[in-house]
Write a protein that holds these residues in place. Structure first.
Motif, short mmCIF file in Angstrom:
data_model
loop_
_atom_site.label_atom_id
_atom_site.label_comp_id
_atom_site.label_asym_id
_atom_site.label_seq_id
_atom_site.Cartn_x
_atom_site.Cartn_y
_atom_site.Cartn_z
N ARG A 27 0.83 -1.21 0.00
CA ARG A 27 0.00 0.00 0.00
C ARG A 27 0.87 1.26 0.00
O ARG A 27 0.37 2.36 -0.24
N HIS A 28 2.12 1.09 0.32
CA HIS A 28 3.00 2.26 0.44
C HIS A 28 4.12 2.24 -0.61
O HIS A 28 5.17 2.84 -0.42
N ARG A 29 3.84 1.51 -1.70
CA ARG A 29 4.88 1.39 -2.73
C ARG A 29 5.32 2.75 -3.26
O ARG A 29 6.49 2.99 -3.49
N ARG A 30 4.33 3.63 -3.46
CA ARG A 30 4.69 4.94 -4.02
C ARG A 30 5.54 5.72 -3.04
O ARG A 30 6.48 6.40 -3.43
N THR A 31 5.17 5.63 -1.77
CA THR A 31 5.96 6.33 -0.75
C THR A 31 7.39 5.81 -0.76
O THR A 31 8.36 6.59 -0.71
N GLU A 32 7.51 4.50 -0.80
CA GLU A 32 8.84 3.88 -0.81
C GLU A 32 9.64 4.34 -2.03
O GLU A 32 10.79 4.77 -1.91
N ALA A 33 8.99 4.27 -3.19
CA ALA A 33 9.69 4.62 -4.43
C ALA A 33 10.06 6.10 -4.45
O ALA A 33 11.14 6.47 -4.91
N ARG A 34 9.15 6.93 -3.92
CA ARG A 34 9.44 8.38 -3.89
C ARG A 34 10.70 8.67 -3.08
O ARG A 34 11.52 9.51 -3.44
N ALA A 35 10.84 7.95 -1.97
CA ALA A 35 12.02 8.18 -1.11
C ALA A 35 13.30 7.75 -1.83
O ALA A 35 14.32 8.44 -1.76
N TYR A 36 13.24 6.62 -2.53
CA TYR A 36 14.42 6.20 -3.29
C TYR A 36 14.78 7.25 -4.34
O TYR A 36 15.95 7.61 -4.52
N LYS A 37 13.74 7.73 -5.03
CA LYS A 37 14.00 8.69 -6.10
C LYS A 37 14.56 10.00 -5.55
O LYS A 37 15.44 10.61 -6.15
N ALA A 38 14.01 10.42 -4.40
CA ALA A 38 14.51 11.66 -3.79
C ALA A 38 15.97 11.53 -3.40
O ALA A 38 16.78 12.43 -3.63
N LEU A 39 16.30 10.37 -2.83
CA LEU A 39 17.70 10.13 -2.44
C LEU A 39 18.59 10.12 -3.68
O LEU A 39 19.68 10.70 -3.69
N ALA A 40 18.11 9.44 -4.72
CA ALA A 40 18.91 9.35 -5.95
C ALA A 40 19.15 10.74 -6.55
O ALA A 40 20.24 11.03 -7.05
N LYS A 41 18.14 11.57 -6.45
CA LYS A 41 18.21 12.87 -7.12
C LYS A 41 19.00 13.89 -6.29
O LYS A 41 19.81 14.65 -6.83
N THR A 42 18.74 13.91 -4.98
CA THR A 42 19.29 14.99 -4.16
C THR A 42 20.47 14.56 -3.28
O THR A 42 21.20 15.40 -2.77
N GLY A 43 20.57 13.26 -3.06
CA GLY A 43 21.62 12.79 -2.14
C GLY A 43 21.18 12.85 -0.69
O GLY A 43 21.93 12.45 0.20
#
Lengths: 201, 328
Positions: A101-117
């Protein structure tokens, strides 16, 4: 232990009732007991589950996931295979399913880390600590990018294997999928990971 | 892990330094769980007392089959002169025959199933062609080999030509230890439908009641859907080693289970058409086995995850072979 997989028809899996670390009594006794005895399971396994969940979706959501995991487990305790001395793989499976149910939340966090560090799951202190490790941070960003781009079912298997340290049969039992599917998803996840990380297979 | 496990090592270390939950935090989560658990128990009790729980629905198809009103020999959708108003299929069953009727009909036809001769040291070769619900364009072939005499222990697994087990990239894998566990389990608990031996399979009963007891394995309270899944697994793995009478008993036993339903019409599992019989569990997941009621052949299986529309579909076949890697 090799057994016919009882959950998905037509497929055969090796499911292992292997003993884990010694416990005062088998988990089965507590799974099949009343609510009070069930709390013994909480005391044994909640920390491990919380750690696993927090590493995927952060500590706040992990709180909810862990309580929901035990609530779901209690409601479905009759489905627990009493031959399995440890309930932990079963609980990991429930937790992983709830986490969908929280896949998007999980993926958003990965993407944020990838993008911003900057990892949105970390507290400021933890971020400061991790920033000391520049090289590690660079690899974390690449890894986060790779994890974000994985198929969700492959990511589940990969993280249960690498982070929760479940075996193939335990993952198969946890996710109610054949062991062959565990192996193929893990294999595909690793191939994808290596490509994104630029490492040799 | 070795050097080529660097990717796994990296994943294992990802966010490893996040703080663990404090005892206070876990205590709060524990209190939430207990509070919710008490609330859900009360809700469940209320639901159990609602009148709808005791409603009984009579299925017309069951009555029709009980009266022998099975249409024979016509192709799907046509009205047959033998039983006006009842449409038939190429399987000789009424198209609206329910799951139990289909299973009972199938039980009558196991004599036409061509089971395999087998002897000590043989293997069951299982070949599945499948796609997953989230990737229907990607057709995979999975082949596995299992020791009939040793709990159906899987000794070799190949997917799309790539060996997945034994896993060449996982030095942690200890198959000998797993073999030892299997041996110990068999010595301690004896064989079962889930962990069979050839002798055990040969000794299975030839009547529905006895087969149902074997499916229960001494657990009288086992739920119907669990028993059905067990039966599924037998049919799709060791089913070829069963004598026709045992196979018939198994289908009859499955026909007695509550909650088993069939899919409308016929179902295509990758070019193989049959009748889908299955079970929807409390979570909403539905699992089906697709059979040819004329021959009792298992053609394939389907699985639909809770709350999703797509199916994971596979066509399956099994064969008794002499060595791992053999396909004939």
């Amino acid at each position: 232990m090799t057994t016919i997989h009882a959950d998905i028809p037509g497929l055969v899996a090796r499911g292992s009732p292997r003993p884990r670390e010694a416990t005062d009594t088998d988990d089965a006794e507590h799974v099949l007991g009343d609510a009070d005895r069930f709390t013994v399971l909480f005391d044994r396994h909640a920390a491990a589950l919380h750690r696993y969940a927090a590493r995927r979706v952060g500590p706040d959501l992990a709180d909810d996931l862990v309580s929901q995991t035990f609530l779901t487990a209690f409601a479905n305790r009759h489905r627990y295979d009493p031959r399995r001395p440890s309930a932990l793989p079963w609980l990991y499976g429930i937790c992983t399913n709830l986490m969908r149910r929280h896949r998007r939340t999980e993926a958003r966090a990965y993407k944020a880390l990838a993008k911003t560090g900057v990892d949105p799951l970390r507290t400021a202190d933890a971020t400061d600590r991790s920033l000391d490790r520049v090289e590690a941070q660079g690899m974390s960003r690449r890894l986060a990018d790779a994890l974000a781009s994985l198929k969700a079912n492959q990511r589940d298997v990969l993280l249960l294997f690498a982070v929760a340290e479940l075996t193939y049969p335990e993952i198969a039992a946890a996710l109610r999928i054949p062991e062959g599917t565990v192996r193929s998803r893990l294999s595909r996840a690793r191939t994808h990971l290596r490509k994104r990380l630029g490492t040799t297979p | 892990m070795t050097d080529h496990d660097d990717d796994l090592r990296l994943v294992a270390s990802f966010r490893e330094d996040l703080d663990d939950a404090t005892p206070e935090r876990l205590a709060s989560v524990r209190a939430t769980f207990l509070k919710q658990q008490k609330g859900s128990t009360m809700t469940a009790r209320r639901a159990f007392l609602t009148p709808s729980r005791i409603a009984v629905v009579a299925l017309p198809a069951v009555a029709a089959i009980a009266l022998g009103a099975v249409a024979l020999g016509s192709l799907g959708g046509e009205t047959t002169p033998e039983s006006p108003g009842v449409t038939g299929t190429s399987n000789g069953l009424a198209v609206d025959a329910d799951a139990a009727a289909v299973l009972r009909y199938t039980a009558l036809n196991t004599g036409r199933y061509t089971g395999a001769e087998h002897s000590t040291g043989d293997y069951v070769y299982v070949r599945d062609t499948f796609y997953l619900a989230d990737d229907p364009e990607n057709l995979d072939v999975r082949e596995s080999w299992h020791e009939i005499d040793f709990g159906m222990f899987m000794v070799l697994l190949i997917e799309n030509g790539e060996q997945l087990m034994p896993d060449p990239s996982n030095p942690k894998e200890d198959i000998e230890a797993e073999r030892a566990e299997t041996a110990e389990y068999l010595a301690t608990h004896g064989p079962s439908l889930s962990i069979p031996t050839r002798d055990y399979l040969a000794s299975l009963p030839e009547d529905a009641e006895g087969m149902l007891a074997a499916l229960r394995g001494g657990h009288a309270e086992t739920e119907a859907h669990v028993l059905f899944k067990k039966g599924f697994s037998v049919l799709t793995t060791t089913g070829e080693t069963l004598a026709p009478a045992q196979r018939s008993a198994l289908f009859e036993a499955l026909a007695t289970l509550d909650g088993v339903t069939r899919a409308d019409g016929t179902v295509d599992v990758l070019g193989r058409t049959g009748v889908a019989i299955g079970f929807e569990d409390e979570s909403g997941a539905r699992e089906e086995i697709v059979i040819d009621p004329e021959t009792s052949d298992v053609l394939g299986t389907r699985y639909r995850a809770p709350g999703e529309d797509g199916w994971s579909v596979q066509a399956s076949s099994t064969k008794v072979v002499a060595e791992p890697g053999d396909t004939e």
